[in-house]
Scaffold this active site. Structure first.
Site, PDB file in Angstrom:
ATOM      1  N   PRO A 208       0.813  -1.214   0.000  1.00 36.23           N
ATOM      2  CA  PRO A 208       0.000   0.000   0.000  1.00 36.23           C
ATOM      3  C   PRO A 208       0.847   1.265   0.000  1.00 36.23           C
ATOM      4  O   PRO A 208       0.338   2.363  -0.165  1.00 36.23           O
ATOM      5  CB  PRO A 208      -0.800  -0.115   1.303  1.00 36.23           C
ATOM      6  CG  PRO A 208       0.111  -0.883   2.208  1.00 36.23           C
ATOM      7  CD  PRO A 208       0.808  -1.872   1.318  1.00 36.23           C
TER       8      PRO A 208
ATOM      9  N   HIS B 259      -5.092  13.832   1.566  1.00 35.12           N
ATOM     10  CA  HIS B 259      -4.591  13.490   0.240  1.00 35.12           C
ATOM     11  C   HIS B 259      -5.331  14.334  -0.791  1.00 35.12           C
ATOM     12  O   HIS B 259      -6.376  14.912  -0.507  1.00 35.12           O
ATOM     13  CB  HIS B 259      -4.817  12.007  -0.081  1.00 35.12           C
ATOM     14  CG  HIS B 259      -3.983  11.079   0.732  1.00 35.12           C
ATOM     15  ND1 HIS B 259      -4.278  10.764   2.039  1.00 35.12           N
ATOM     16  CD2 HIS B 259      -2.854  10.378   0.422  1.00 35.12           C
ATOM     17  CE1 HIS B 259      -3.366   9.913   2.500  1.00 35.12           C
ATOM     18  NE2 HIS B 259      -2.499   9.663   1.541  1.00 35.12           N
TER      19      HIS B 259
ATOM     20  N   LYS C 104      -7.963  11.045  -4.713  1.00 37.37           N
ATOM     21  CA  LYS C 104      -7.783   9.765  -4.034  1.00 37.37           C
ATOM     22  C   LYS C 104      -9.108   9.341  -3.436  1.00 37.37           C
ATOM     23  O   LYS C 104      -9.620   9.959  -2.505  1.00 37.37           O
ATOM     24  CB  LYS C 104      -6.708   9.868  -2.941  1.00 37.37           C
ATOM     25  CG  LYS C 104      -6.436   8.523  -2.257  1.00 37.37           C
ATOM     26  CD  LYS C 104      -5.245   8.609  -1.329  1.00 37.37           C
ATOM     27  CE  LYS C 104      -5.024   7.303  -0.575  1.00 37.37           C
ATOM     28  NZ  LYS C 104      -4.798   6.150  -1.477  1.00 37.37           N
TER      29      LYS C 104
END
EC number: 1.17.1.8
Length: 330
Positions: free
Chosen positions: A173, A208, A212
């Site tokens: 990730p 973010h 995202k």
């Protein structure tokens, strides 16, 4: 970064206090995991490799950054990439290479042709969360070693697909080199000191770019470590910031990085509110992930070439083997 100071509640203030990358001239700056230029890696870089690499997702900023980093590193960029949309008919220029973009329906036929022409190709995937499992199943069906940088999807099914096919894959990730080292340290602490933070209250804030769609995979991994350390946490409580105005005013993200950043803050408070800990890592831009993805592809290529018995890896495997090239810009 770890700071021990009088307890306080999680608020916009901790972010404002830690604008470590862009302080005023002459102001002492704190270095976080987001400042790769301040980190000097002692590991000697591995021998230079040159092999074919296919980057899926070149229509996105992350995929394009990886393709550019691969080219700068001397890898042979395969002039093909896939999009999540079938209607695309275009090319993307990467260095001196025109990369043709194909839709999902053409994937299997095109990839079969790629294998015929480039039998030692490694795929790097930066597509979309809803494409993770379908793409992985196809890579496994065709025996294509792949680096899965895309987050989201059904992760258990992803690993099962690789295990059942005995294919080579690197799944992580988080591809940022220094953030990987931080995660490794967190995992070591969790394994060696289980329950050390038992009873502590955890608050998490992450920011973010608006594009995202899913929850930060890095935040999930760090929270999992805190849970092993004895902290109980409900993922629904995580503060996820995607609004540019909040990112500018509350989080302190530099304006030029609103479209590409990853800021994380983990705040722990003791049961009696007498002790607090904070862990923070901030990343501006995408170069740290692009360089890490190229490192991952190089690592996986070596494992395939040596016919290693292990088939599924992550970025901590890359870190432990010392397969991280020095940080550089491109």
């Amino acid at each position: 970064m770890l700071s021990l100071r009088p307890p306080c509640t999680l608020s916009p203030a901790p972010w404002r206090r830690r604008r470590t990358l862009h302080g005023a001239a002459g102001t002492p700056q704190r270095v976080s995991a987001a400042a790769p230029s301040a980190i000097v890696e002692a590991v000697s870089p591995p021998a230079r490799l040159s092999f074919p690499i296919l980057v899926n997702g070149c229509t996105g900023k992350m995929g394009l950054s990886v393709a550019e980093a691969a080219t700068s590193s001397g890898l042979h960029l395969v002039p093909i990439s896939f999009s999540s949309r079938d209607t695309l008919d275009r090319t993307v220029r990467v260095g001196h290479t025109d990369v043709r973009i194909y839709g999902p329906s053409a994937r299997e036929d095109v990839l079969s042709s790629v294998i015929d022409e480039f039998p030692d190709v490694v795929v790097v995937d930066y597509t979309a969360p809803d494409s993770v499992n379908a793409n992985a199943e196809l890579y496994c069906k065709l025996g294509l070693p792949f680096v899965m940088g895309t987050t989201g999807g059904d992760r258990q099914l992803l690993y099962k697909s690789v295990q059942d096919s005995n294919n080579y894959a690197l799944i992580s990730p988080q591809m940022g080199k220094q953030v990987v080292a931080f995660l490794a340290a967190m995992e070591i602490m969790a394994e060696q000191f289980p329950g050390a933070f038992s009873g502590y209250h955890l608050e998490v804030l992450e920011s973010h770019q608006a594009g995202k769609l899913d929850i930060s995979g890095t935040a999930k991994a760090v929270i999992a470590c805190f849970e092993k350390l004895g902290v109980s946490y409900d993922m629904n409580r995580m503060v996820k910031i995607r609004d540019p105005e909040q990112q500018l005013e509350m989080v302190g993200v530099p304006e030029e990085h609103i479209e590409g950043h990853a800021f994380h803050l983990y705040h722990l408070t003791s049961p009696d509110d007498s002790v607090s800990f904070e862990f923070q890592h901030n990343v501006c831009g995408r170069s740290i992930y692009a360089e890490g993805s190229v490192d991952a592809a190089m690592f996986l290529h070596r494992k395939v070439r040596s016919n290693d018995s292990k088939r599924i890896y992550d970025m901590i495997d890359v870190l432990r083997e010392g397969s991280m090239r020095p940080y550089r810009t491109f």
